[in-house]
Design an enzyme around this catalytic site. Structure first.
Site, PDB file in Angstrom:
ATOM      1  N   TYR A  49      -9.749  19.922 -45.722  1.00 52.40           N
ATOM      2  CA  TYR A  49      -9.245  18.995 -46.733  1.00 52.40           C
ATOM      3  C   TYR A  49      -8.518  17.833 -46.071  1.00 52.40           C
ATOM      4  CZ  TYR A  49      -4.334  20.455 -46.263  1.00 52.40           C
ATOM      5  OH  TYR A  49      -3.053  20.666 -45.790  1.00 52.40           O
ATOM      6  N   LYS A  63      -7.609  20.900 -39.950  1.00 53.47           N
ATOM      7  CA  LYS A  63      -6.972  20.830 -41.267  1.00 53.47           C
ATOM      8  C   LYS A  63      -7.734  21.713 -42.249  1.00 53.47           C
ATOM      9  CE  LYS A  63      -4.512  17.516 -44.197  1.00 53.47           C
ATOM     10  NZ  LYS A  63      -3.171  17.976 -43.854  1.00 53.47           N
ATOM     11  N   GLU A  70       5.954  22.594 -36.080  1.00 51.45           N
ATOM     12  CA  GLU A  70       5.951  21.500 -37.056  1.00 51.45           C
ATOM     13  C   GLU A  70       6.501  22.026 -38.375  1.00 51.45           C
ATOM     14  OE1 GLU A  70       1.867  20.282 -37.590  1.00 51.45           O
ATOM     15  OE2 GLU A  70       1.176  22.338 -37.369  1.00 51.45           O
ATOM     16  N   LEU A 112      -0.970  20.262 -35.966  1.00 51.20           N
ATOM     17  CA  LEU A 112      -1.908  19.379 -36.662  1.00 51.20           C
ATOM     18  C   LEU A 112      -1.639  17.937 -36.219  1.00 51.20           C
ATOM     19  CD1 LEU A 112      -4.083  19.187 -38.959  1.00 51.20           C
ATOM     20  CD2 LEU A 112      -2.190  18.509 -40.442  1.00 51.20           C
TER      21      LEU A 112
END
Length: 291
Positions: free
Chosen positions: A33, A149, A183, A208
């Site tokens: 996505y 992702k 993260e 990411l």
């Protein structure tokens, strides 16, 4: 009036939108996505998001659902049909398609699935005042390829829920073995350490590659600023002078407390304030070398 979605070649009322129960994205999380921010009617950092979409699809061996130029037209048509003329978010999800449930890829590749939705969202805030969040630290239990992702977000969901239950807006994830920060549950994380150095965890399979992160780093370079891409431990995090998160929806958002303890003096610091202003100009389409 119902929002409009694009589902596998058709524009339909979102309340009537549906996918096959054997869609591999639905059953196996076999898909990718992307989310793009719309600011003042402009797709913010669109090229970065589409490049990341292509890369993620390559990594899990799914073809692009259509040429990029056609996908751009679909995104804009969904935004137009939802009457988003100022600020919003457009979401796209690409899956391997519909096939009898089996963990291995289908022997004959089915048509790739594509769903696109859009909704209104708040604009980039005019000032940094009141634009902040609290965070908690939380073990990073996600899979090993976080650079992709993937729509597999259960670990992110649980981390963000833990933050909500603690009265915070984000969970800062860390490797339980090394106690090194990776993260946020849905953001990139930055910190100004006790020596005044701006640091961000380095990219790799554990991180990411955030598009807002990349855009901000490019803007910083134009202003003669830099961040050290160097791991941040939990111990260093507890002594940080400043912290903030970035994402398509967060832009540049100060983190004023972590695990109930204030970061620095508990107010947005000078580095965060400057980067907030720099990215605000970027969001508005100002030249990079603007003062």
């Amino acid at each position: 009036m119902s929002r409009i979605a694009y589902v596998n070649g058709r524009y339909v009322a979102q309340r009537d939108a549906c996918v096959n129960i054997e869609d591999r994205g639905y059953q196996l999380g076999d898909g990718i996505y992307e989310v793009v921010q719309i600011h003042a009617g402009r797709f913010l950092d669109e090229e970065l998001h589409l490049a990341r979409l292509e890369r993620s699809l390559r990594e899990i061996r799914i073809d692009m659902p259509m040429p990029l130029a056609t996908l751009r037209l679909v995104l804009r048509e969904v935004v137009r049909r939802n009457r988003i003329t100022a600020d919003g978010l457009v979401y796209m999800q690409v899956g391997r398609g519909v096939a009898r449930r089996d963990h291995a890829f289908p022997k004959v590749a089915p048509p790739v699935s594509l769903v696109v939705t859009a909704r209104r969202a708040p604009a980039y805030p005019e000032t940094i005042e009141g634009w902040n969040t609290a965070a908690i630290t939380h073990p990073d239990h996600r899979w090993a390829r976080r650079d992709i992702k993937s729509i597999n977000l259960l670990a992110n969901v649980l981390a963000r829920q833990a933050a909500r239950e603690a009265g915070a807006g984000e969970a800062i994830l860390f490797d339980p073995a090394t106690r090194v920060v990776t993260e946020g549950a849905a953001t990139s994380f930055w910190a100004v350490d006790e020596a005044g150095v701006l640091r961000i965890p380095p990219l790799g399979h554990a991180i990411l590659p955030g598009c807002t992160r990349a855009a901000l780093l490019a803007e910083m370079a134009e202003h003669g600023l830099r961040a050290e891409e160097r791991p941040v431990s939990l111990e260093e995090l507890s002594r940080a002078q400043e912290a903030f998160i970035t994402s398509a929806g967060s832009f540049v958002k100060p983190v004023l407390s972590i695990d109930g303890r204030p970061v620095g003096d508990g107010t947005p610091g000078p580095v965060t304030r400057r980067l907030f202003d720099i990215f605000a100009r970027h969001a508005k389409g100002a030249p990079r070398n603007a003062a």
